[in-house]
Motif scaffolding. Structure first.
Motif, PDB file in Angstrom:
ATOM      1  N   ASP A  22       2.163   2.596  -5.800  1.00 38.49           N
ATOM      2  CA  ASP A  22       0.971   2.471  -5.102  1.00 38.49           C
ATOM      3  C   ASP A  22       0.382   3.828  -5.125  1.00 38.49           C
ATOM      4  N   ASP A  57      -6.335   2.103  -1.215  1.00 35.48           N
ATOM      5  CA  ASP A  57      -4.880   0.912  -1.259  1.00 35.48           C
ATOM      6  C   ASP A  57      -4.213   1.000  -0.032  1.00 35.48           C
ATOM      7  N   LYS A  60      -1.854  -0.827   1.905  1.00 34.14           N
ATOM      8  CA  LYS A  60      -1.348  -1.564   1.239  1.00 34.14           C
ATOM      9  C   LYS A  60       0.581  -0.825   2.007  1.00 34.14           C
ATOM     10  N   HIS A  64       0.078  -5.983   0.576  1.00 36.29           N
ATOM     11  CA  HIS A  64      -0.486  -6.509  -0.144  1.00 36.29           C
ATOM     12  C   HIS A  64      -1.484  -7.328  -0.212  1.00 36.29           C
ATOM     13  N   HIS A  68      -5.975  -5.835   2.955  1.00 38.72           N
ATOM     14  CA  HIS A  68      -5.096  -4.661   3.036  1.00 38.72           C
ATOM     15  C   HIS A  68      -6.409  -3.864   2.816  1.00 38.72           C
TER      16      HIS A  68
END
Length: 184
Positions: A22, A57, A60, A64, A68
């Motif tokens: 990620d 993100d 995350k 997920h 998120h």
């Protein structure tokens, strides 16, 4: 003005528990967003674009799932990230949801519409980075193929367009960015 991704920001992602895959995605989105921003020639906040893309993100680290974005914004607020950055994090889900869509998806009911060019650059770059990283286009000779085929790819692969409303939003962002970039 230029902006470079800071190692300390990558460390923040890592220390929050974001996976290496990620983090790689977030770095790719940030690099793509900064490239797009510079190519537009628009007067934008490059640090906001770079950091907004890098942290989009952060949630995350916990999940997920669709929430998120909301969770990432909460973590980002706790870490002291600016409201402009946490707004990008919270709003990036499906390219900026309406209140009705948020209700349908079980998210807090509010307007997640993207209001600034910086937000739209980050979200457009997130979609481009997904297409490129997933190998949908062969970038060995030309990474711009993802931009040239963007609309076709979104229509051909439902995972990128999600649904009609989301697909149409991404097409609007794509056309806006391409218009700003012109031949730059």
């Amino acid at each position: 003005m230029t902006y470079n991704i800071q190692d300390s920001d990558i460390d923040l992602l890592r220390n929050a528990g974001v996976s290496e895959d990620d983090i790689k995605h977030c770095v790719n989105v940030a690099e793509k967003a900064l490239e797009i921003a510079e190519r537009t020639g628009a007067n934008v906040d490059l640090e906001l674009i770079g950091r907004g893309a890098l942290f989009h993100d952060l949630g995350k680290a916990i999940t997920h799932e669709i929430e998120h974005g909301k969770i990432g914004a909460e973590i980002g607020n706790h870490l002291g990230l600016s409201k402009e950055i946490t707004d990008i994090m919270e709003k990036h889900i499906r390219g900026g949801l309406t209140e009705e869509e948020a209700r349908e998806l079980g998210l807090p009911v509010k307007d997640y519409t993207l209001r600034t060019l910086e937000e739209r650059i980050v979200i457009y770059s997130d979609r481009l980075a997904d297409i490129i990283m997933d190998g949908i286009v062969d970038i060995r000779g030309d990474e711009l193929e993802a931009e040239r085929r963007f609309e076709e790819i979104l229509m051909e692969y439902p995972k990128y367009g999600k649904n009609e409303k989301t697909l149409n939003r991404y097409i609007v962002y794509h056309r806006e960015m391409q218009g700003l970039m012109g031949s730059k």
